[in-house]
Design a protein around this motif. Structure first.
Motif, PDB file in Angstrom:
ATOM      1  N   CYS A  45       0.849  -1.293  -0.231  1.00  0.00           N
ATOM      2  CA  CYS A  45       0.134   0.004   0.111  1.00  0.00           C
ATOM      3  C   CYS A  45       0.988   1.440   0.089  1.00  0.00           C
ATOM      4  CB  CYS A  45      -1.022   0.039   0.958  1.00  0.00           C
ATOM      5  SG  CYS A  45      -0.322   0.449   2.784  1.00  0.00           S
ATOM      6  N   ARG A  46       1.983   1.178   0.513  1.00  0.00           N
ATOM      7  CA  ARG A  46       2.929   2.159   0.369  1.00  0.00           C
ATOM      8  C   ARG A  46       2.567   3.458   1.490  1.00  0.00           C
ATOM      9  NH1 ARG A  46       6.464  -0.719  -0.963  1.00  0.00           N
ATOM     10  NH2 ARG A  46       8.318   0.897  -1.563  1.00  0.00           N
ATOM     11  N   MET A  87      -0.707  12.200  -1.223  1.00  0.00           N
ATOM     12  CA  MET A  87      -1.161  11.946  -2.532  1.00  0.00           C
ATOM     13  C   MET A  87      -1.731  10.277  -2.530  1.00  0.00           C
ATOM     14  SD  MET A  87      -1.275  12.321  -5.661  1.00  0.00           S
ATOM     15  CE  MET A  87      -0.342  14.014  -6.258  1.00  0.00           C
ATOM     16  N   ILE A  88      -1.081   9.293  -2.014  1.00  0.00           N
ATOM     17  CA  ILE A  88      -1.398   8.025  -1.896  1.00  0.00           C
ATOM     18  C   ILE A  88      -3.036   7.864  -1.428  1.00  0.00           C
ATOM     19  CG2 ILE A  88      -1.093   5.777  -0.652  1.00  0.00           C
ATOM     20  CD1 ILE A  88       1.832   6.503  -0.470  1.00  0.00           C
ATOM     21  N   LEU A  91      -5.325   9.181  -4.190  1.00  0.00           N
ATOM     22  CA  LEU A  91      -5.442   7.983  -5.014  1.00  0.00           C
ATOM     23  C   LEU A  91      -6.432   6.981  -4.505  1.00  0.00           C
ATOM     24  CD1 LEU A  91      -1.681   7.633  -6.259  1.00  0.00           C
ATOM     25  CD2 LEU A  91      -3.562   8.146  -7.695  1.00  0.00           C
ATOM     26  N   LEU A  92      -6.261   6.510  -3.151  1.00  0.00           N
ATOM     27  CA  LEU A  92      -6.999   5.514  -2.482  1.00  0.00           C
ATOM     28  C   LEU A  92      -8.481   5.999  -2.670  1.00  0.00           C
ATOM     29  CD1 LEU A  92      -4.680   4.307   0.481  1.00  0.00           C
ATOM     30  CD2 LEU A  92      -5.779   3.027  -1.363  1.00  0.00           C
ATOM     31  N   ALA A  94      -9.966   8.188  -4.664  1.00  0.00           N
ATOM     32  CA  ALA A  94     -10.398   8.282  -6.006  1.00  0.00           C
ATOM     33  C   ALA A  94     -10.793   6.745  -6.529  1.00  0.00           C
ATOM     34  CB  ALA A  94      -9.131   8.929  -6.868  1.00  0.00           C
ATOM     35  N   SER A  95     -10.258   5.641  -6.014  1.00  0.00           N
ATOM     36  CA  SER A  95     -10.389   4.470  -6.132  1.00  0.00           C
ATOM     37  C   SER A  95     -11.528   3.784  -5.433  1.00  0.00           C
ATOM     38  CB  SER A  95      -9.283   3.453  -6.504  1.00  0.00           C
ATOM     39  OG  SER A  95      -8.333   4.060  -7.282  1.00  0.00           O
ATOM     40  N   ARG A 115      -8.592  14.720  -6.928  1.00  0.00           N
ATOM     41  CA  ARG A 115      -8.436  15.603  -7.852  1.00  0.00           C
ATOM     42  C   ARG A 115      -8.575  14.473  -9.445  1.00  0.00           C
ATOM     43  NH1 ARG A 115      -3.547  18.800  -6.409  1.00  0.00           N
ATOM     44  NH2 ARG A 115      -3.294  17.119  -5.448  1.00  0.00           N
ATOM     45  N   PHE A 116      -8.687  13.377  -9.173  1.00  0.00           N
ATOM     46  CA  PHE A 116      -8.884  12.196 -10.328  1.00  0.00           C
ATOM     47  C   PHE A 116     -10.263  11.790 -10.600  1.00  0.00           C
ATOM     48  CE2 PHE A 116      -4.747  11.670  -7.749  1.00  0.00           C
ATOM     49  CZ  PHE A 116      -4.004  11.821  -8.724  1.00  0.00           C
ATOM     50  N   LYS A 117     -10.295  11.073 -11.727  1.00  0.00           N
ATOM     51  CA  LYS A 117     -11.662  10.708 -11.910  1.00  0.00           C
ATOM     52  C   LYS A 117     -12.206   9.668 -11.218  1.00  0.00           C
ATOM     53  CE  LYS A 117     -11.720  11.521 -17.007  1.00  0.00           C
ATOM     54  NZ  LYS A 117     -10.597  11.307 -17.707  1.00  0.00           N
ATOM     55  N   GLU A 119     -13.737   6.641  -9.341  1.00  0.00           N
ATOM     56  CA  GLU A 119     -13.768   5.202  -9.706  1.00  0.00           C
ATOM     57  C   GLU A 119     -14.391   4.676  -8.338  1.00  0.00           C
ATOM     58  OE1 GLU A 119      -9.988   3.618 -10.447  1.00  0.00           O
ATOM     59  OE2 GLU A 119      -9.987   4.235 -12.275  1.00  0.00           O
ATOM     60  N   GLU A 121     -14.105   1.249  -7.140  1.00  0.00           N
ATOM     61  CA  GLU A 121     -13.590  -0.111  -7.083  1.00  0.00           C
ATOM     62  C   GLU A 121     -13.849  -0.766  -5.671  1.00  0.00           C
ATOM     63  OE1 GLU A 121      -9.363   0.067  -8.377  1.00  0.00           O
ATOM     64  OE2 GLU A 121      -9.873   0.521 -10.256  1.00  0.00           O
ATOM     65  N   ILE A 124      -8.167  -2.791  -3.115  1.00  0.00           N
ATOM     66  CA  ILE A 124      -7.034  -1.891  -3.132  1.00  0.00           C
ATOM     67  C   ILE A 124      -5.905  -2.914  -3.278  1.00  0.00           C
ATOM     68  CG2 ILE A 124      -7.888   0.190  -2.143  1.00  0.00           C
ATOM     69  CD1 ILE A 124      -6.089  -0.832   0.417  1.00  0.00           C
ATOM     70  N   LEU A 125      -6.198  -4.266  -3.648  1.00  0.00           N
ATOM     71  CA  LEU A 125      -5.012  -5.072  -3.802  1.00  0.00           C
ATOM     72  C   LEU A 125      -3.939  -5.176  -2.714  1.00  0.00           C
ATOM     73  CD1 LEU A 125      -4.739  -4.839  -7.664  1.00  0.00           C
ATOM     74  CD2 LEU A 125      -5.895  -6.529  -6.346  1.00  0.00           C
TER      75      LEU A 125
ATOM     76  N   PHE B 480       1.004  -0.023  -4.516  1.00  0.00           N
ATOM     77  CA  PHE B 480      -0.230   0.645  -5.039  1.00  0.00           C
ATOM     78  C   PHE B 480       0.057   1.892  -5.977  1.00  0.00           C
ATOM     79  CE2 PHE B 480      -3.286   4.175  -3.979  1.00  0.00           C
ATOM     80  CZ  PHE B 480      -4.498   3.554  -4.375  1.00  0.00           C
ATOM     81  N   THR B 481       1.178   2.642  -5.412  1.00  0.00           N
ATOM     82  CA  THR B 481       1.432   3.803  -6.249  1.00  0.00           C
ATOM     83  C   THR B 481       1.791   3.803  -7.632  1.00  0.00           C
ATOM     84  OG1 THR B 481       3.608   3.804  -4.760  1.00  0.00           O
ATOM     85  CG2 THR B 481       1.868   5.399  -4.545  1.00  0.00           C
ATOM     86  N   ARG B 483       1.080   0.829  -9.359  1.00  0.00           N
ATOM     87  CA  ARG B 483       0.055   0.481 -10.309  1.00  0.00           C
ATOM     88  C   ARG B 483      -1.151   1.558 -10.579  1.00  0.00           C
ATOM     89  NH1 ARG B 483      -2.170  -2.623  -6.713  1.00  0.00           N
ATOM     90  NH2 ARG B 483      -4.246  -1.378  -6.129  1.00  0.00           N
ATOM     91  N   ARG B 488      -3.155   6.556 -13.610  1.00  0.00           N
ATOM     92  CA  ARG B 488      -4.053   7.813 -13.417  1.00  0.00           C
ATOM     93  C   ARG B 488      -2.883   8.649 -14.242  1.00  0.00           C
ATOM     94  NH1 ARG B 488      -9.052   7.794 -11.691  1.00  0.00           N
ATOM     95  NH2 ARG B 488      -9.065   6.933  -9.584  1.00  0.00           N
ATOM     96  N   GLU B 491      -4.243   8.174 -17.528  1.00  0.00           N
ATOM     97  CA  GLU B 491      -5.504   9.099 -17.836  1.00  0.00           C
ATOM     98  C   GLU B 491      -5.162  10.515 -18.177  1.00  0.00           C
ATOM     99  OE1 GLU B 491      -8.328   7.123 -14.850  1.00  0.00           O
ATOM    100  OE2 GLU B 491      -8.612   9.106 -14.365  1.00  0.00           O
ATOM    101  N   LEU B 508      -1.321  18.311 -11.308  1.00  0.00           N
ATOM    102  CA  LEU B 508      -1.588  17.095 -10.538  1.00  0.00           C
ATOM    103  C   LEU B 508      -0.519  15.969 -11.043  1.00  0.00           C
ATOM    104  CD1 LEU B 508      -3.287  15.668  -8.655  1.00  0.00           C
ATOM    105  CD2 LEU B 508      -4.698  15.246 -10.288  1.00  0.00           C
TER     106      LEU B 508
END
Lengths: 228, 617
Positions: A45-46, A87-88, A91-92, A94-95, A115-117, A119, A121, A124-125, B480-481, B483, B488, B491, B508
């Motif tokens: 997951c970082r 940022m991570i 991203l999380l 956003a998904s 700020r992303f599209k 989703e 899901e 998070i694998l 995760f970052t 992948r 992103r 995109e 961004l």
């Protein structure tokens, strides 16, 4: 014993300790998602990144997998670490916006927008369920499949596993996809262990736009998509 | 026959030399994958048949040899003649009869088949005088294209295994010292000093077993250095690994090669078999008591397997996912045993260092970057192929002198080095010396040696998007970052290339790129943002143009361009014929018109037009 400094504090830990364990032991919090005591560290997951080293050689490493080294200088909350973590989390979000765990973590880090599209899901694998199944339940019913953006967790060929005992441990440890096992298409579920637990709003047509604490609720979103 | 000592090896070499000296003339047909694709196998067959038909004794008078890659793949199939040194390009089986009659028997030259220098317009007879070759420093590739890769005797005639014989008379520490002194850095891209790696392996306790691995998992689009080495001179890699094993005390060797390289696999299997038959692999090599064997492992073609910890897991039969280092492979590698992994090219350099000495090797290249590096030069350039150059040479020399400059009228804009996770270096910086440090400073990487030349008809946003598309598929997906980050980034780049991007998205993109670089575990993720970051650094204005003016300067991004026909049109109807959508109409000898509603912007008309009448705006 290994001597190192964490956030300027001189500490010594036993050899073979990871940075995360060391920090935890000395009371320094580091957020995690894919880490669970009792399961082998994975580093997917970082979120637990910390900064090590100095000057131009300073770098970020995942504290759950990095072993404590003699003389190492660790910073768990430097501006670089916080920037990366935020940022991570963005991203999380956003998904997987529907996860309470992720929402809480984002709130704790002051991430209020992504700020992303968007989703929706449901995974998070992080691999907690895979490791739980293999290491604690000794079943190895599920695993990772494919790579890159096609990576997913499941059984080979999506066939219900023979070694799965429907113990539900995979559900129990999941930080994000609380509803994964209660998916309304039984053949697509991971192991089928949680099929009897269905989210209430799925049953009731009149609660079409019902908002639970999860915003947006994945069950509602799926239902909307199905209707379209 | 098994060779029981070094004297036996020398005897074997003398016999091979004698057999070679007995043949008066040799025709070398390049049978590397590039030339095979352009029909080299048929050419070689035609030569053999022609010689047989003429009743020429193949063992005394004239022989035909299929060799490894010559590097000049663009001109294939390539045929060279020994001892005259003449090189013919684009040879077809129909021309073979004439070649044998005129060139081989009468010694006359067929002008049309010679290389013609596009600058001086002169025909060049000699292989060594062609600028493409003359400007290179071929050390590793010296024998590729000169010997038959399926014959160990042929390798012996060019001094093969003499470095092994020499090192068996040295102390292991001496060999490691020699490699360290040579300054050889890993040719896989990261540039870690090979000598230090070996020393670390030698310092690991013996008894549990140690592994040596040759990393032949070459996955960069457009790069094929390792393939050519494995195809053309497989024995030199084996020799390098033998020397490494003797120096470090390694007990097992593995060559990891992609299954997509069938010829390399074939040649390696032959070479390993031959070496085993001669007793150069196995127990008690050359009677010294030193034992070592090499196995071949075929990879299934995941890009990430080039990363060493993922490669180890792949060899172990697990999903190739990188893991945390430390512990480094040299501490805990295959099956938790100490392992050293070196690139194909690194191994091929070892016999050269031992044979010629560290001092001689260190003289090539620059101070901290000794030796040569093989690049696969591809893209919008005249001479594509494999080039071996000393470290520290400037990009300009490679692109303009060896590469022969741009193909068409469009100027060269940038060079992409280091494969998909490398960066783009703009033409203004072509005086940059090629070495590990300079390339990193310029925002790119050495990588395994891919070099893609791009001209003004290349859109940098599109390039970044292309590489990000590759990386989002090839990321293993563990971090995760990496992948999600590559997904992103793709995109956002996709949005920008379609004219839907915003300046906020650009910010961004940059922030995300830095975080992905910072927070991923392995080299793939850490270098994945390089295409984005380097194009943002050097071609920021192109991004701004796409976002603010919705304009693609290079005419690549389909959503932002329209095709039209200008007054240069002669009405030749060439474009009408190639248009698959029937979008072009017009009478003969009158200016044509493109129906933009039908046009799919494929660019076929533009390539077909001889009058530059198709405009892209």
């Amino acid at each position: 014993m290994v001597n190192l400094t964490i956030n300027g504090l001189n500490v010594s830990v036993e050899e073979g300790t990871t940075l995360l364990e060391a920090a935890k032991f000395w009371g320094i919090p580091i957020p995690t998602l894919c880490h669970l005591d009792g399961l082998s560290p994975y580093g997917a997951c970082r979120l637990c990144v910390v900064e090590i080293g100095e000057g131009p050689k300073a770098s970020l490493v995942s504290s759950c997998t990095y072993p404590a080294e003699e003389g190492l200088k660790v910073r768990t909350a430097s501006s670089r670490v916080i920037r990366a973590r935020r940022m991570i989390l963005e991203l999380l979000l956003a998904s997987c916006p529907q996860s309470k765990t992720i929402q809480d973590l984002a709130a704790a880090h002051g991430v209020c927008q992504q700020r992303f599209k968007q989703e929706y899901e449901d995974c998070i694998l992080c691999g907690l369920c895979v490791r739980m199944c293999e290491e604690q339940m000794m079943a190895k019913a599920i695993g990772f499949r494919s790579r890159g953006e096609n990576r997913s967790i499941g059984t080979p060929f999506d066939i219900k596993s023979d070694v799965c005992r429907l113990c539900g441990a995979c559900m129990y440890v999941c930080p994000a996809c609380q509803l994964r096992c209660t998916f309304n298409e039984p053949e697509k579920t991971i192991c089928g262990s949680g099929q009897n637990l269905r989210p209430p709003c799925l049953e009731k047509e009149q609660f079409d736009d019902m908002m639970c604490y999860m915003d947006p609720c994945v069950a509602c979103e799926i239902q909307k998509q199905n209707k379209q | 026959m098994r060779l029981s000592n070094v004297q036996d090896l020398e005897k074997q070499r003398q016999e091979a030399n004698k057999a070679k000296a007995g043949i008066k003339k040799t025709i070398l047909v390049c049978a590397g994958t590039g030339c095979l694709a352009s029909g080299a196998a048929e050419v070689a067959e035609a030569f053999r048949k022609e010689i047989k038909d003429r009743g020429i004794d193949m063992k005394v008078e004239l022989t035909v040899k299929t060799t490894g890659c010559h590097g000049f793949c663009e001109r294939g199939p390539i045929v060279t003649f020994l001892p005259s040194g003449i090189l013919y390009q684009h040879v077809s089986p129909e021309e073979v009869q004439e070649i044998v009659e005129k060139t081989v028997i009468s010694g006359k030259i067929i002008k049309e088949l010679l290389y013609r220098d596009p600058k001086t317009k002169k025909y060049i007879e000699q292989y060594s005088e062609i600028p493409f070759y003359a400007l290179q420093t071929r050390i590793v590739l010296q024998n590729s294209g000169q010997i038959d890769p399926a014959s160990i005797d042929d390798y012996l005639t060019v001094g093969g295994f003499s470095a092994l014989a020499k090192s068996l008379s040295m102390q292991p520490e001496q060999i490691i010292q020699e490699v360290e002194n040579s300054g050889l850095k890993g040719r896989g891209g990261a540039g870690f000093p090979t000598g230090l790696k070996w020393k670390a392996l030698a310092n690991q306790p013996n008894g549990r077993g140690k592994f040596l691995v040759c990393n032949g998992d070459e996955g960069d689009p457009g790069a094929y250095m390792d393939r050519s080495v494995l195809e053309g001179i497989p024995h030199s890699v084996i020799e390098g690994m033998l020397i490494g094993a003797y120096a470090t005390g390694a007990t097992e060797g593995i060559i990891y090669v992609r299954n997509e390289y069938p010829l390399a696999v074939k040649h390696l299997n032959i070479a390993l078999q031959q070496a085993r038959e001669l007793g150069l692999l196995g127990e008690n090599i050359l009677g010294t008591g030193f034992s070592f064997d090499i196995n071949l492992v075929k990879g299934a073609g995941a890009f990430v397997c080039g990363e060493e910890t993922a490669l180890i897991r792949s060899i172990e039969g697990k999903i190739p996912e990188p893991r945390q280092r430390p512990p480094f492979p040299v501490q805990k590698g295959i099956n938790a045993k100490p392992t050293v992994i070196n690139n194909v090219e690194t191994w091929a350099n070892i016999p050269i260092i031992i044979e010629g000495g560290a001092k001689a090797f260190a003289k090539i290249g620059t101070k901290n970057n000794s030796g040569t590096k093989i690049f696969s030069l591809v893209g919008k350039i005249r001479n594509t192929g494999l080039v071996e150059v000393p470290m520290g040479i400037t990009i300009k020399e490679i692109v303009d002198d060896i590469g022969g400059g741009p193909v068409g009228k469009a100027k060269i804009k940038a060079v992409q080095t280091g494969g998909p996770s490398g960066g783009c270096i703009p033409a203004e910086r072509f005086d940059l010396p090629i070495d590990y440090d300079s390339l990193t400073e310029a925002g790119s990487i050495m990588g395994s040696g891919g070099m893609i030349v791009m001209d003004e008809n290349t859109c940098m946003v599109d390039i970044a998007k292309y590489f990000m598309n590759f990386l989002k598929d090839e990321s293993c997906g563990k971090c995760f970052t990496c992948r999600k980050g590559t997904q992103r980034m793709y995109e956002i780049l996709d949005d920008i290339s379609k004219g839907k991007g915003t300046l906020e998205q650009l910010d961004l993109l940059e922030q995300l790129a830095h975080v992905v670089k910072d927070t991923t575990m392995c080299g793939l993720g850490q270098t994945a943002p390089n295409p984005v970051l380097s194009t943002l650094r050097y071609f920021h204005n192109e991004y701004i143009q796409h976002i603010e003016k919705k304009h693609c300067q290079a005419g690549v991004c389909k959503e932002l361009i329209t095709y039209s026909i200008n007054e240069n049109c002669t009405g030749c109807q060439a474009c009408v014929k190639v248009c698959t959508q029937d979008a072009i109409t017009g009478q003969k000898k009158q200016r044509h018109v493109i129906d933009t509603t039908k046009c799919i912007k494929c660019g076929a008309c533009r390539s077909a037009c001889k009058f530059e009448a198709i405009e892209v705006v």
